[in-house]
Design an enzyme around this catalytic site. Structure first.
Site, PDB file in Angstrom:
ATOM      1  N   THR A 178       0.847  -1.192   0.000  1.00 61.98           N
ATOM      2  CA  THR A 178       0.000   0.000   0.000  1.00 61.98           C
ATOM      3  C   THR A 178       0.878   1.236   0.000  1.00 61.98           C
ATOM      4  O   THR A 178       1.026   1.928   1.011  1.00 61.98           O
ATOM      5  CB  THR A 178      -0.952  -0.012   1.212  1.00 61.98           C
ATOM      6  OG1 THR A 178      -1.605  -1.287   1.290  1.00 61.98           O
ATOM      7  CG2 THR A 178      -2.005   1.074   1.079  1.00 61.98           C
ATOM      8  N   GLY A 179       1.482   1.492  -1.150  1.00 62.73           N
ATOM      9  CA  GLY A 179       2.323   2.668  -1.326  1.00 62.73           C
ATOM     10  C   GLY A 179       1.644   3.676  -2.217  1.00 62.73           C
ATOM     11  O   GLY A 179       0.422   3.863  -2.155  1.00 62.73           O
ATOM     12  N   ASN A 215       6.329  -2.418 -12.846  1.00 61.20           N
ATOM     13  CA  ASN A 215       7.059  -1.988 -14.030  1.00 61.20           C
ATOM     14  C   ASN A 215       7.907  -3.118 -14.605  1.00 61.20           C
ATOM     15  O   ASN A 215       8.290  -4.045 -13.892  1.00 61.20           O
ATOM     16  CB  ASN A 215       7.983  -0.810 -13.688  1.00 61.20           C
ATOM     17  CG  ASN A 215       7.208   0.460 -13.377  1.00 61.20           C
ATOM     18  OD1 ASN A 215       6.171   0.723 -13.981  1.00 61.20           O
ATOM     19  ND2 ASN A 215       7.710   1.241 -12.435  1.00 61.20           N
ATOM     20  N   LYS A 251       4.215   0.388 -22.144  1.00 62.78           N
ATOM     21  CA  LYS A 251       4.654   0.968 -20.864  1.00 62.78           C
ATOM     22  C   LYS A 251       6.166   1.187 -20.875  1.00 62.78           C
ATOM     23  O   LYS A 251       6.666   2.176 -20.318  1.00 62.78           O
ATOM     24  CB  LYS A 251       4.264   0.019 -19.721  1.00 62.78           C
ATOM     25  CG  LYS A 251       4.512   0.586 -18.323  1.00 62.78           C
ATOM     26  CD  LYS A 251       3.509   1.658 -17.968  1.00 62.78           C
ATOM     27  CE  LYS A 251       3.813   2.293 -16.605  1.00 62.78           C
ATOM     28  NZ  LYS A 251       3.590   1.379 -15.490  1.00 62.78           N
ATOM     29  N   ASN A 278       8.737   4.129 -19.569  1.00 63.78           N
ATOM     30  CA  ASN A 278       9.528   3.740 -18.392  1.00 63.78           C
ATOM     31  C   ASN A 278      11.034   3.749 -18.641  1.00 63.78           C
ATOM     32  O   ASN A 278      11.807   4.247 -17.814  1.00 63.78           O
ATOM     33  CB  ASN A 278       9.122   2.341 -17.915  1.00 63.78           C
ATOM     34  CG  ASN A 278       8.037   2.394 -16.861  1.00 63.78           C
ATOM     35  OD1 ASN A 278       7.852   3.405 -16.194  1.00 63.78           O
ATOM     36  ND2 ASN A 278       7.312   1.305 -16.710  1.00 63.78           N
TER      37      ASN A 278
END
Length: 394
Positions: free
Chosen positions: A8-9, A102, A208, A212
């Protein structure tokens, strides 16, 4: 559905928080700020409107959490080794695990430890951070697309894919008919005010990577933010060149949806958003391991196997490895120096204790000698008195 959030960041706090705020049953795994959130709740400051969750279903171990229909894994890929312990208590037969992470190859690596578990990729385009306990700062964007990696068709759906064939891993169409749980997840995201959809897995991962791979590393090696990279003509051109390398690698692999139009779109989106420090920049600034393996090493190796070299990105990856090695060595030296300082303090403390013990022993010995001397004097005085008395009687 019952949701679980591992990590939970900045990302897990936002997506899980939005789901919980909309009324969904969400269970959060916290680490350092568990006690804070239990007492104060979770605050989400968002460009789309702030909100506060007063009562959060917060846990500091997954062993206390219920089994979930969907698990959102929002850990950094460098911490995926923890999933062996964290994930099993949350799984039932039809659980879908969404890896909002990622890089390339994360689903393949997780599948090695959890064969048969339904996995999907969560491709989030979001600017969010968490730099204090219980507070998520969401700057802009927030779209999330789900790419089906190994989720099975439901019994009453048409069996379009042979999911038992390893060659089909990651080649699912990503259509809404793939899996009922994924369809319900997309519906719940949208109900919570999150733009969400399904996409073809490989296209989504490489799309992505177009953003990134250039921006994560360049903000680290140049110690800057996204806006400044695009304002400077030289760094802007380098960013574009690196994006084109990702595009050409994807095309060599036969991946669709990654073309110059998409590259220009990514540059424009970044140009108009708020100045931003990507996750890798924050990791480096806070002395945490960077996700070099999944964001750089893995896709560079995949492209090489297809006969294409991303030369500028290879150089960037080597620079990042150098910086990480230097930082780790400095951290080791600092830890060694701290340990030495602690040892010196302990030795000084032991010396002081010994000195105090010796001083105390000497004092005790002197006191005993004085007491013995006083006793002898008293005895002599008594003898003299007795002699005097005896003399009087004579």
């Amino acid at each position: 559905m019952k949701y679980g959030v591992i990590g939970t960041g900045a990302v897990g706090g936002y997506y899980g928080g939005k789901l919980a705020h909309s009324g969904q049953d969400v269970h959060f795994l916290f680490h350092k700020d568990y006690e804070y959130v239990k007492e104060h709740g979770l605050q989400v400051n968002s460009c789309y409107g702030n909100f506060h969750l007063d009562k959060v279903q917060a846990y500091n171990t997954t062993k206390a959490m219920p089994k979930c229909d969907v698990v959102l894994v929002c850990l950094k890929s460098t911490n995926n080794y923890l999933l062996k312990e964290l994930l099993p208590p949350l799984l039932h037969e039809k659980t879908v695990v969404v890896l909002i992470q990622n890089g390339l190859g994360v689903e393949e690596e997780v599948e090695k430890d959890f064969p048969g578990v339904q996995l999907a990729a969560g491709l989030a385009f979001i600017c969010s951070s968490k730099t204090e306990p219980g507070v998520v700062n969401h700057q802009c964007y927030g779209t999330i697309n789900i790419g089906n990696y190994s989720c099975r068709k439901d019994d009453d759906d048409d069996d379009c894919d042979d999911d038992n064939d390893d060659n089909n891993r990651g080649n699912n169409s990503g259509g809404d008919g793939d899996n009922k749980t994924i369809k319900k997840l997309i519906k719940d995201f949208r109900k919570a005010g999150i733009e969400a959809g399904t996409v073809e897995y490989r296209s989504a991962r490489w799309q992505k990577a177009v953003w990134n791979m250039p921006f994560n590393g360049m903000t680290v090696v140049l110690n800057t933010q996204t806006d400044l990279l695009l304002k400077n003509p030289d760094s802007r051109q380098l960013i574009k060149d690196q994006m084109i390398e990702v595009m050409e690698a994807a095309q060599h692999l036969g991946v669709g949806g990654v073309d110059m139009k998409f590259v220009e779109k990514m540059i424009h989106i970044t140009e108009v958003m708020e100045p931003y420090s990507p996750s890798m920049k924050l990791d480096y600034d806070f002395g945490r391991p960077m996700e070099i393996e999944m964001i750089y090493t893995r896709p560079i190796a995949i492209a090489r196997e297809a006969g294409y070299r991303m030369k500028k990105l290879e150089m960037l990856a080597m620079e990042l490895k150098f910086l990480q090695q230097q930082q780790q060595q400095q951290q080791q030296q600092q830890q060694k120096q701290q340990q030495q300082n602690n040892n010196n303090k302990q030795q000084n403390s032991n010396i002081n204790i010994n000195i105090n013990d010796k001083t105390s022993n000497n004092n005790n010995k002197q006191q005993q000698q004085q007491q013995q001397k006083n006793k002898n004097n008293n005895n002599n005085n008594n003898n003299n008195n007795n002699n005097a008395i005896n003399n009087n009687f004579i």
